[in-house]
Design a protein around this motif. Structure first.
Motif, PDB file in Angstrom:
ATOM      1  N   GLY A   1       0.779  -1.233   0.000  1.00 37.16           N
ATOM      2  CA  GLY A   1       0.000   0.000   0.000  1.00 37.16           C
ATOM      3  C   GLY A   1       0.809   1.280   0.000  1.00 37.16           C
ATOM      4  N   HIS A   2       1.776   1.397   0.921  1.00 37.34           N
ATOM      5  CA  HIS A   2       2.540   2.643   0.989  1.00 37.34           C
ATOM      6  C   HIS A   2       3.420   2.817  -0.248  1.00 37.34           C
ATOM      7  N   LEU A   3       3.860   1.702  -0.844  1.00 41.83           N
ATOM      8  CA  LEU A   3       4.652   1.783  -2.071  1.00 41.83           C
ATOM      9  C   LEU A   3       3.795   2.254  -3.241  1.00 41.83           C
ATOM     10  N   GLN A   4       2.554   1.811  -3.276  1.00 43.34           N
ATOM     11  CA  GLN A   4       1.657   2.183  -4.368  1.00 43.34           C
ATOM     12  C   GLN A   4       1.444   3.688  -4.421  1.00 43.34           C
ATOM     13  N   GLN A   5       1.188   4.287  -3.276  1.00 43.25           N
ATOM     14  CA  GLN A   5       0.950   5.731  -3.261  1.00 43.25           C
ATOM     15  C   GLN A   5       2.221   6.517  -3.561  1.00 43.25           C
ATOM     16  N   SER A   6       3.363   5.968  -3.174  1.00 46.48           N
ATOM     17  CA  SER A   6       4.633   6.618  -3.506  1.00 46.48           C
ATOM     18  C   SER A   6       4.940   6.476  -4.994  1.00 46.48           C
ATOM     19  N   PHE A   7       4.504   5.363  -5.565  1.00 40.57           N
ATOM     20  CA  PHE A   7       4.760   5.088  -6.981  1.00 40.57           C
ATOM     21  C   PHE A   7       3.901   5.967  -7.883  1.00 40.57           C
ATOM     22  N   PHE A   8       2.623   6.100  -7.530  1.00 37.62           N
ATOM     23  CA  PHE A   8       1.700   6.892  -8.351  1.00 37.62           C
ATOM     24  C   PHE A   8       1.717   8.365  -7.924  1.00 37.62           C
ATOM     25  N   VAL A   9       2.879   8.975  -8.019  1.00 38.54           N
ATOM     26  CA  VAL A   9       3.001  10.401  -7.714  1.00 38.54           C
ATOM     27  C   VAL A   9       2.687  11.201  -8.976  1.00 38.54           C
ATOM     28  N   ASN A  10       2.689  12.525  -8.837  1.00 31.95           N
ATOM     29  CA  ASN A  10       2.329  13.388  -9.968  1.00 31.95           C
ATOM     30  C   ASN A  10       3.270  13.232 -11.159  1.00 31.95           C
ATOM     31  N   SER A  11       4.488  12.771 -10.881  1.00 32.15           N
ATOM     32  CA  SER A  11       5.470  12.640 -11.964  1.00 32.15           C
ATOM     33  C   SER A  11       5.361  11.310 -12.710  1.00 32.15           C
ATOM     34  N   PHE A  12       4.361  10.502 -12.375  1.00 30.09           N
ATOM     35  CA  PHE A  12       4.214   9.222 -13.082  1.00 30.09           C
ATOM     36  C   PHE A  12       4.058   9.494 -14.583  1.00 30.09           C
ATOM     37  N   PRO A  13       4.837   8.800 -15.430  1.00 35.16           N
ATOM     38  CA  PRO A  13       4.901   9.131 -16.869  1.00 35.16           C
ATOM     39  C   PRO A  13       3.757   8.553 -17.716  1.00 35.16           C
ATOM     40  N   TYR A  14       2.536   8.939 -17.411  1.00 36.82           N
ATOM     41  CA  TYR A  14       1.386   8.415 -18.160  1.00 36.82           C
ATOM     42  C   TYR A  14       1.545   8.636 -19.665  1.00 36.82           C
ATOM     43  N   GLU A  15       1.886   9.877 -20.036  1.00 36.19           N
ATOM     44  CA  GLU A  15       1.920  10.238 -21.454  1.00 36.19           C
ATOM     45  C   GLU A  15       3.043   9.538 -22.216  1.00 36.19           C
ATOM     46  N   LYS A  16       4.080   9.089 -21.519  1.00 38.20           N
ATOM     47  CA  LYS A  16       5.178   8.383 -22.181  1.00 38.20           C
ATOM     48  C   LYS A  16       4.883   6.890 -22.334  1.00 38.20           C
ATOM     49  N   LEU A  17       3.947   6.409 -21.552  1.00 38.51           N
ATOM     50  CA  LEU A  17       3.612   4.982 -21.588  1.00 38.51           C
ATOM     51  C   LEU A  17       2.401   4.694 -22.462  1.00 38.51           C
TER      52      LEU A  17
END
Length: 203
Positions: free
Chosen positions: A71-87
């Motif tokens: 759980g705590h890793l998931q929220q750290s992983f999905f931060v604002n800088s997650f590269p949605y547009e590159k994926l």
């Protein structure tokens, strides 16, 4: 439940990221580029305990996660800088995926507020979240967990403390039984008996 929702969203994002619309060898090259982007983001946000790799099944290559994604890793992983547009190459689906994650994170924050102030708002947000999920382009179906959020979360919150519906014990038991089942050489014959014998030997 939070774990499963993030798992579902990540699985759908990876499935969409694995679609390039290209033929080989361009397809593999694009997947490798996306893989590098994901692993760099993962190392930057949660370290090397969780990573991604390419997996081939029936000559179809897909990006899959490896490692425990708590759980705590998931929220750290999905931060604002997650590269949605590159994926995700489809701009609309990329924006929808980002909106979906942000709305779910908002829902988690909402649940942590005072109960008397959140119940009516929670119902609207939960229904909106599931509606956005189904219209996101990631998938058209609705998983049991999504159904629970959209139709029953606010009701359960109103009538009972949400911690009373903690699925951690069930998930842990399911994880244990799954490992016992798939590690058994006789699982096709008497799986239940094999699992019970294994559990009994641990006593």
């Amino acid at each position: 439940m939070r774990l499963r929702i993030f798992d579902i969203i990540l699985k759908d994002i990876l499935a969409e990221a694995s679609r390039t619309g290209e033929y080989e060898p361009v397809h593999t090259k694009k997947l490798e580029e996306k893989l590098e982007i994901l692993n760099k983001h993962s190392i930057a946000t949660i370290g090397k305990r969780f990573f991604f790799k390419l997996e081939t099944e029936n000559n179809i290559k897909t990006i899959v996660p490896c490692g425990r994604f708590s759980g705590h890793l998931q929220q750290s992983f999905f931060v604002n800088s997650f590269p949605y547009e590159k994926l995700i190459e489809n701009e609309t689906i990329s924006k929808n995926a980002k909106n979906l994650v942000e709305k779910f994170k908002f829902m988690i924050q909402l649940i942590r507020t005072e109960k008397s102030k959140r119940t009516s708002v929670l119902a609207d947000v939960a229904k909106s979240f599931v509606k956005d999920f189904r219209q996101s382009g990631l998938r058209t179906g609705c998983t049991p967990y999504m159904h629970l959020i959209g139709n029953h979360l606010a009701e359960q919150d109103e009538n009972e403390n949400l911690t009373a519906y903690d699925m951690q014990g069930v998930e842990k038991s399911n994880d244990l039984l799954s490992r016992l089942y798939f590690s058994s050489s006789n699982r096709a014959k008497t799986p239940l008996r094999t699992m019970m014998q294994s559990l009994y030997r641990r006593l």
